[in-house]
Design a protein around this motif. Structure first.
Motif, short mmCIF file in Angstrom:
data_model
loop_
_atom_site.label_atom_id
_atom_site.label_comp_id
_atom_site.label_asym_id
_atom_site.label_seq_id
_atom_site.Cartn_x
_atom_site.Cartn_y
_atom_site.Cartn_z
N ILE A 83 9.68 -1.73 -8.85
CA ILE A 83 9.76 -2.29 -7.50
C ILE A 83 8.31 -1.71 -6.96
CG2 ILE A 83 11.07 -1.85 -5.30
CD1 ILE A 83 13.37 -0.78 -6.67
N HIS A 84 7.78 -2.85 -6.42
CA HIS A 84 6.47 -2.86 -5.88
C HIS A 84 6.37 -3.04 -4.32
CE1 HIS A 84 5.07 -3.17 -10.08
NE2 HIS A 84 5.92 -4.13 -10.32
N PHE A 85 7.25 -2.50 -3.77
CA PHE A 85 7.11 -2.56 -2.27
C PHE A 85 7.75 -1.56 -1.64
CE2 PHE A 85 11.14 -4.58 -3.10
CZ PHE A 85 12.07 -4.38 -1.81
N HIS A 86 7.80 -1.24 -0.17
CA HIS A 86 8.47 -0.37 0.69
C HIS A 86 9.01 -1.04 1.70
CE1 HIS A 86 6.41 2.96 -1.80
NE2 HIS A 86 5.21 2.19 -1.48
N SER A 87 10.13 -0.32 2.11
CA SER A 87 10.85 -1.20 3.22
C SER A 87 10.02 -1.11 4.54
CB SER A 87 12.17 -0.17 3.57
OG SER A 87 12.94 -0.34 2.36
N GLY A 88 10.07 -2.23 5.14
CA GLY A 88 9.30 -2.45 6.39
C GLY A 88 7.98 -2.76 6.41
N GLN A 89 7.51 -3.01 5.03
CA GLN A 89 6.22 -3.40 4.75
C GLN A 89 5.79 -4.79 5.11
OE1 GLN A 89 5.21 -2.62 0.57
NE2 GLN A 89 3.30 -3.66 0.58
N TYR A 90 4.56 -4.82 5.32
CA TYR A 90 3.96 -6.50 5.59
C TYR A 90 3.12 -6.85 4.34
CZ TYR A 90 1.34 -10.20 7.07
OH TYR A 90 0.57 -11.52 7.11
N VAL A 91 3.65 -8.01 3.90
CA VAL A 91 3.48 -8.49 2.45
C VAL A 91 2.75 -9.88 2.79
CG1 VAL A 91 4.97 -7.10 1.22
CG2 VAL A 91 5.49 -9.22 1.75
N LYS A 92 1.80 -10.26 1.80
CA LYS A 92 1.28 -11.69 2.13
C LYS A 92 1.95 -12.65 1.09
CE LYS A 92 -3.55 -10.44 3.53
NZ LYS A 92 -5.03 -10.57 3.16
N ALA A 93 1.71 -13.62 1.25
CA ALA A 93 2.71 -14.84 0.13
C ALA A 93 1.98 -14.67 -1.10
CB ALA A 93 2.23 -16.23 0.69
N GLY A 94 3.08 -14.42 -2.12
CA GLY A 94 2.64 -14.06 -3.59
C GLY A 94 2.62 -12.95 -3.86
#
Length: 363
Positions: A83-94
């Motif tokens: 899992i490479h993200f955190h809840s509430g995080q802003y991510v870019k496309a891709g």
């Protein structure tokens, strides 16, 4: 005995008669004195009926929606290995969000890439042989087909691996993670929601009677309970293609910039569509209106003789009100421009009360 009782009754009649007679005489003398006293003058605040130019408005209740918003789900099943993200995080496309177990697919890719290399070598050798006429055209065709099939197989393996690596389809903000490391998921499992927040859509409906007043690019203002007193401006960017036959309403969509990202999809707000044209209206301060079950009214100050000399009195006037903007209320009927209306002190007034103006607005 009867004689004594009669005397007692007569005595009571005389006593009570005297009491009531005295009170009646006192009231008579008091009213007589008051009749010769000057009528008290009540101090009030006033404002003049103003003629203003307002932009006509249409109001509705709308709901914010993301221009792009999805529930991220897998296309293929398997166990989550990273899992490479955190809840509430802003991510870019891709951006890579999750990894589903791809060990079998990696091994299959390695095997198929080896087959592709072998097919490529065979194709090159066949072309060399056919140049010296040591191979037939059918052998070349077969080698070409084998190579192309190997290339397609490798592409299929890589497409499968791409589906096992879950990436953000567009830039936005992630919600709360709904899966855990090592969990086995199937196609359609909700893993996390992704929403773009700037700009936002505002979806609302208006009755068909107001349809002629709604146009593309018409400005709108939205107020939300979360931020009282703030107005979020936007414009209409889409109209429904048909009137709903059940509700006789038409769908309208506006786009509202949200650079500070303080608004969220799913919020509701009060939408005001502001027409570009202007119209003249009569207005008075909201404090001048007395709302009543039998009709709203105001007190209008008129000149009239008071206590034997020229003065001013308050006259009750029934009015029909329209919309309210800020502290001003639209008057549809009952008043004329420039008339003086009472804005403070009405609670002491009745029809014809003498008044003294302590201050006057819009004079």
């Amino acid at each position: 005995m009867k004689k004594r009782l009669a005397i007692v009754v007569i005595a009571l009649v005389v006593v009570f008669g005297g009491i009531f007679g005295y009170k009646a005489f006192g009231n008579y003398m008091m009213h007589k004195a008051l009749a010769h006293m000057p009528v008290p003058v009540i101090s009030v605040s006033t404002s003049r009926v103003a003629e203003q130019e307002w932009h006509p408005e249409v109001t509705a209740v709308g709901s914010f929606a993301a221009i792009q918003g999805v529930e991220v789900t897998p296309q293929m099943g398997g166990a989550i290995t990273a899992i490479h993200f955190h809840s509430g995080q802003y991510v870019k496309a891709g951006t890579l969000l999750l990894q589903i177990d791809n060990s079998n697919q990696l091994a299959q890719l390695a095997n198929d890439e080896a087959q592709q290399r072998l097919a490529q070598i065979n194709l090159r050798r066949t072309r060399e042989l056919i140049a010296t006429k040591a191979a037939s055209q059918s052998q070349l065709d077969s080698a070409v087909a084998t190579y192309q099939s190997a290339v397609a197989t490798v592409k299929n393996d890589r497409a499968t691996l791409a589906k096992l690596a879950i990436r953000a389809p567009f830039s936005g903000y992630l919600g709360v993670r709904q899966v855990d490391l090592g969990q086995y998921i199937i196609p359609g499992t909700a893993m996390v929601d992704l929403q773009s927040w700037d700009p936002l859509y505002v979806n609302f409906t208006v009755p068909q009677s107001d349809f002629a007043r709604i146009h593309m690019d018409t400005p709108v203002q939205v107020e939300v309970d979360s931020y009282p007193g703030q107005h979020f401006s936007g414009k209409i960017t889409a109209l429904g293609s048909a009137i709903n036959t059940a509700t006789r309403q038409i769908d309208v969509q506006a786009t509202v910039p949200n650079p500070k990202t303080i608004l969220r999809p799913g919020m509701f707000g009060n939408v005001t569509v502001i027409e570009k044209r202007q119209e003249k209206v009569l207005t008075v301060p909201a404090s001048a209106i007395t709302y009543n079950t039998f009709g709203d009214f105001v007190y209008v100050v008129e000149k009239k003789a008071v206590n034997g000399k020229e003065g001013q009195v308050a006259i009750q006037r029934i009015v029909k009100t329209g919309t309210q903007r800020g502290s001003e209320v639209q008057i549809l009927s009952g008043l004329q421009p420039g008339e003086l209306v009472v804005t403070a002190g009405q609670i002491k007034l009745h029809e014809g009360s003498p008044v003294e103006i302590r201050d006057s607005g819009k004079s």
